[in-house]
Enzyme design. Sequence first.
Site, short mmCIF file in Angstrom:
data_model
loop_
_atom_site.label_atom_id
_atom_site.label_comp_id
_atom_site.label_asym_id
_atom_site.label_seq_id
_atom_site.Cartn_x
_atom_site.Cartn_y
_atom_site.Cartn_z
N ASP A 53 -68.96 89.03 59.15
CA ASP A 53 -69.87 89.92 59.88
C ASP A 53 -71.30 89.89 59.32
O ASP A 53 -72.21 90.48 59.91
CB ASP A 53 -69.39 91.39 59.78
CG ASP A 53 -68.21 91.66 60.69
OD1 ASP A 53 -67.90 90.81 61.55
OD2 ASP A 53 -67.61 92.74 60.55
N LYS A 101 -73.01 98.43 62.49
CA LYS A 101 -72.71 97.84 63.80
C LYS A 101 -71.47 98.50 64.38
O LYS A 101 -70.61 99.03 63.65
CB LYS A 101 -72.50 96.32 63.71
CG LYS A 101 -71.28 95.85 62.89
CD LYS A 101 -69.98 95.71 63.66
CE LYS A 101 -68.82 95.38 62.74
NZ LYS A 101 -67.51 95.79 63.13
O1 C5P Z 1 -64.93 87.51 56.44
P1 C5P Z 1 -64.52 88.80 55.80
O2 C5P Z 1 -64.43 88.70 54.31
O3 C5P Z 1 -65.33 89.97 56.24
O4 C5P Z 1 -63.05 89.07 56.34
C1 C5P Z 1 -62.19 90.00 55.76
C2 C5P Z 1 -60.76 89.65 56.10
O5 C5P Z 1 -60.53 89.83 57.50
C3 C5P Z 1 -60.42 88.18 55.85
O6 C5P Z 1 -59.97 88.00 54.54
C4 C5P Z 1 -59.31 87.96 56.84
O7 C5P Z 1 -58.11 88.49 56.34
C5 C5P Z 1 -59.70 88.82 58.02
N1 C5P Z 1 -60.46 88.07 59.06
C6 C5P Z 1 -59.79 87.15 59.86
N2 C5P Z 1 -60.50 86.46 60.80
C7 C5P Z 1 -61.83 86.67 60.97
C8 C5P Z 1 -62.51 87.61 60.17
C9 C5P Z 1 -61.80 88.30 59.23
O8 C5P Z 1 -58.58 86.97 59.73
N3 C5P Z 1 -62.47 85.97 61.91
#
Ligand code: C5P
Length: 322
Positions: free
Chosen positions: A141, A11
């Site tokens: 995501d 994406k």
């Molecule tokens: O959700 P995911 O594990 O992909 O997110 C990776 C990191 O990105 C999270 O640990 C966080 O630090 C940050 N993040 C965030 N807010 C979001 C998505 C991701 O702070 N909405």
Amino acid sequence: MQSYTLLAPAKINLYLEIIGLRADGYHELAMVMQTVDLADKIVLRPNGNDAFRLSCDHPQVPADQTNLAYKAAQLMASEFPKSFANYGGADIHIQKNIPVAAGLAGGSTNGAAVLVGLNLIWQLGLTHSELEELAGQLGSDVPFCISGGTALATGRGNELDTLPPLNNLYVVLGKYESLAVPTPWAYKTYKEQFSETYVSDIATLESRGKRVHSGPMVNAIAHQDSRKIGELLHNDLEKVVLPAYPQVEQLRQAFLNEKESYSETILGAMMSGSGPTVFAITTTLTQAENLKQKIQTTLPDPDLKLWVAKFISSGISIAGDS
Ligand code: C5P
């Protein structure tokens, strides 16, 4: 039992606005996401025993329990223990075509593919929205990657609204192979530098996200106004990633310089997600291929990898079965 080969597309973000900090510690976001046809291949072969085995052809991708594809398999086994007991595990092979730690959801789309694949192998009949619910437990995501296409993502990034498809556009993607931007670092640094701009009360936090539904980018997509879409590209994370990674800024500038000279054919350029991939949008394949050549000539660095891809309206799809 049947094996499946799935395509798991990358994406890009056409829009990424950071609104504030949520009670769960994540950021409240408003994003427009788009799948492109640069895709990994995921092969799932039922193995008849009580374990999942993961392999990947890319040396930088850990083929262990930290991989989102593995976590997705474990999640399915714990959610559907009877099916796991009946059908057993699977050998999962990832053929990596999407660059790693690139801001292109490469890991997330692999996790999404395993959810879709085990849903098929175990004949669970889960709907896309049920799969998206599970996907939300794996990462912000991952839900988008299930159905892909063009979508507005709010909340943590996991609340999705489908937008009209944009199937007639192309991208040139550029990434320095040796560069990787950890997503947690990008958000943490953004918080350190910009938290004074955050919306703090919960009601406004949520309504700001919803406001993007009627905002200019969603309008431009509704009207299939590709020139406007190019002008409205926006990513708040550029504010922290570009100063820390001068090569990414240089690459973005190289794309923008080409846009200055060829404004008829290059619609816009921006960093995707938390980077370091930078992309530029064009309306034809030939324009995208010409732009790729130009960038290769302007920045003749063997570490810089470039791809041409097309916007697509699908997420995880079946490439073949046996
Ligand atoms: O959700 P995911 O594990 O992909 O997110 C990776 C990191 O990105 C999270 O640990 C966080 O630090 C940050 N993040 C965030 N807010 C979001 C998505 C991701 O702070 N909405």
